[in-house]
Enzyme design. Structure first.
Site, mmCIF file in Angstrom:
data_model
loop_
_atom_site.group_PDB
_atom_site.id
_atom_site.type_symbol
_atom_site.label_atom_id
_atom_site.label_comp_id
_atom_site.label_asym_id
_atom_site.label_seq_id
_atom_site.Cartn_x
_atom_site.Cartn_y
_atom_site.Cartn_z
ATOM 1 N N LYS A 150 0.744 -1.428 0.067
ATOM 2 C CA LYS A 150 -0.083 0.014 0.023
ATOM 3 C C LYS A 150 1.044 1.241 0.063
ATOM 4 C CE LYS A 150 -3.362 -3.167 0.456
ATOM 5 N NZ LYS A 150 -3.992 -3.728 -0.792
ATOM 6 N N GLU A 234 -1.663 6.695 8.025
ATOM 7 C CA GLU A 234 -2.517 7.703 7.272
ATOM 8 C C GLU A 234 -3.212 8.673 8.346
ATOM 9 O OE1 GLU A 234 -3.841 5.479 3.126
ATOM 10 O OE2 GLU A 234 -5.376 5.684 4.848
ATOM 11 N N HIS A 269 -13.436 -1.189 10.493
ATOM 12 C CA HIS A 269 -12.715 -1.220 9.306
ATOM 13 C C HIS A 269 -13.135 -2.601 8.465
ATOM 14 C CE1 HIS A 269 -10.901 1.888 11.466
ATOM 15 N NE2 HIS A 269 -10.220 0.976 11.993
ATOM 16 N N ARG A 326 -7.319 -8.540 -6.081
ATOM 17 C CA ARG A 326 -7.800 -9.715 -6.133
ATOM 18 C C ARG A 326 -9.311 -9.870 -6.365
ATOM 19 N NH1 ARG A 326 -10.459 -8.793 -1.371
ATOM 20 N NH2 ARG A 326 -9.019 -7.440 0.049
#
Length: 540
Positions: A150, A234, A269, A326
């Site tokens: 990421k 982040e 999440h 994916r």
């Protein structure tokens, strides 16, 4: 080891797949066709069964692997062959690359489908498949490495002028690195696994005193889920929508997007409910996000199915989050509104077929909503609810789809993800989809464990959900008023007791299975049919 008398097809020639150059943006070199006659499915549960069914419809022989905990599951029973690859823990089975490749060789497979989770986004596994002359049904290893990491993906997006969430552009070596970023950007911040997705390895940190423990927990979960404990940070964006774009890209330079999915109903999440399309996007917004997603595909030489994920702020401004390299858990939502079989498309692209879809003909038709059914107790903080399935009743009827490998008698363990089924409804509009989904939730019965069905039942009647007033903090705000509505219905206990007695009687009269020797034994389709025929009275 389960075997079958069906002869395995000969493997086609092997050749390394190459995607589009990120620097020059040139079309990928054309690949010759690679025949796929047998696919080894390197996964479990509903996604293993989903891939198995796609293979059957394409005339491809499906083979599965299983851990000791999964030896009597539906994918194992329905596959042409099944191979035990280890004990129940994922690290000893579904994350064991050598064991999976050994099974692929024994099965004489042409290709491997990784499903989602486990090794699905592991470029080392994709390379190992290539080295073993196996077609990997997924993106090229280099594209997977770029997008699967990421942090590297964020750097690439910035170079391509794609808006990204403010955050670190390198993995965090220690808590001090994250603390420095947090002091500069301000708390709260989000810790995220660099090598994975699906909500694993993620922690919100609202104050520096909690950083060390959150980082340890995130690293541990990331290592267990993806075999990589890399973490980055982040800025936490709150009161935003989670929107993702499904893409397909082939090896001949063709790529399309299939519209968006709204995934804002989530907890910790983890997505709980997904739908397509989103009430937040107009056609022009959808086209703009789709073009950004395709720009991401061009930048990294992507091929096969993938998802580009964004956060959408209150002003409709998108921020790139990540690419899931994916098939997604929620892919059936897109299938219902587009009519495109995404797993079939994955296999066709992997064998070198040209993409047969045109962007101007891919418009959503109607509305689809998916509820993830989890083995968790929503009335008790969504705590895991392991145990044996004593009775099972699946809903049906117009517009309803259930993706599950669940059977009465299955044991739900703590070794794997809590997802046990996906319940979907399609309608001509959102209101009809919601009405059908409410009816299906009421029909759905899982006795023996707690599930998230009471949460789904309450959610689908909530006025804010019905109006589409959603963001990623929606569930946290909603829970206090849903809590009184989430008690399991009383009759379930009686049903469970009756089912347990029936199950015990069945088990006592059922002949014991033995591990099969080569040939059509009880662990093969042919062997099971033979057993059934011997039990029928003469003349039938």
């Amino acid at each position: 080891m389960k075997t079958t008398s069906r002869p395995a097809p000969k493997r086609g020639g092997a050749r390394r797949a190459t995607g589009r150059s990120a620097a020059a943006r040139r079309p990928a070199p054309r690949e010759r066709h690679r025949p796929i006659g047998r696919v080894l499915i390197a996964n479990r549960g509903e996604i293993a069964l989903r891939v198995l069914r796609a293979c059957r419809e394409m005339g491809i022989s499906p083979v599965v692997v299983y851990s000791e905990a999964d030896r009597d599951t539906l994918p194992v029973r329905l596959a042409d062959a099944a191979f035990r690859i280890g004990d129940a823990p994922a690290a000893s089975s579904y994350l064991d690359i050598d064991a999976i490749l050994k099974a692929a060789r024994a099965a004489r497979a042409d290709a491997v489908h990784p499903g989602y989770g486990f090794l699905a986004e592991n470029p080392g596994f994709a390379r190992a498949c290539e080295a073993a002359s196996l077609v990997f049904i997924g993106p090229p290893p280099e594209a997977m490495r770029l997008m699967g990491d990421k942090v590297e993906a964020r750097r690439l997006m910035e170079k391509c002028s794609v808006p990204v969430i403010p955050g670190l552009l390198a993995r965090a070596a220690d808590a001090a690195t994250i603390a420095g970023f947090a002091r500069q950007s301000g708390y709260p911040v989000m810790l995220k696994a660099a090598a994975g997705g699906g909500g694993k390895g993620m922690r919100v940190v609202r104050r520096e005193a909690d950083l060390e423990s959150a980082l340890r927990a995130a690293r541990s979960e990331a290592k267990a889920s993806f075999g990589d404990d890399g973490i980055y940070a982040e800025k936490l964006m709150e009161n935003v929508r989670h929107i993702e774009i499904q893409i397909l890209a082939d090896a001949h330079g063709n790529a399309v997007h299939l519209g968006e999915r709204e995934c804002s109903v989530q907890r910790r999440h983890q997505k709980l409910v997904e739908e397509a399309p989103s009430v937040a996007l107009r056609p022009a917004d959808r086209a703009r996000l789709g073009e950004i997603a395709l720009e991401v595909v061009r930048a990294c030489g992507y091929r096969n199915a993938g998802t580009v994920e964004f956060l959408l702020d209150a002003k409709g401004r998108p921020y790139f989050m990540e690419v899931n390299a994916r098939i997604q858990v929620e892919h059936p939502v897109t299938e219902l509104v587009t009519g495109v079989d995404l797993v079939r498309a994955q296999i066709e692209i992997a064998r070198g077929d040209r993409l047969g879809l045109r962007q101007d003909r891919l418009q959503p038709r109607g509305w689809a909503i998916e509820c993830r059914i989890l083995a968790e107790d929503p009335a008790n903080g969504f705590r895991p609810s392991p145990g044996r399935i004593l009775a099972l009743r699946l809903p049906a009827g117009p517009g309803i789809r259930v993706d599950t490998a669940l059977q009465a008698g299955d044991e739900i363990t703590l070794h794997y993800d809590a997802l046990i089924a996906k319940l979907l409804a399609w309608g001509s509009d959102r209101n009809e989809a919601i009405a059908r989904l409410r009816r299906a939730v009421d029909e759905f019965l899982v006795a023996g464990i707690r599930t998230t069905l009471p949460f789904d039942r309450a959610l689908l009647s909530d006025p804010d959900f019905v109006a589409g007033r959603l963001d990623i903090g929606f569930v946290d705000r909603l829970m206090p008023r849903l809590a009184p509505l989430m008690q399991e219905a009383g009759p379930d206990a009686e049903i469970a007791a009756i089912a347990a007695a029936v199950r015990a009687t069945e088990e006592a009269s059922r002949p014991a299975y033995r591990e099969a020797a080569p040939g059509p034994g009880p662990w093969s389709l042919a062997g099971r049919r033979a057993q059934m025929e011997t039990r029928l009275p003469r003349g039938h």
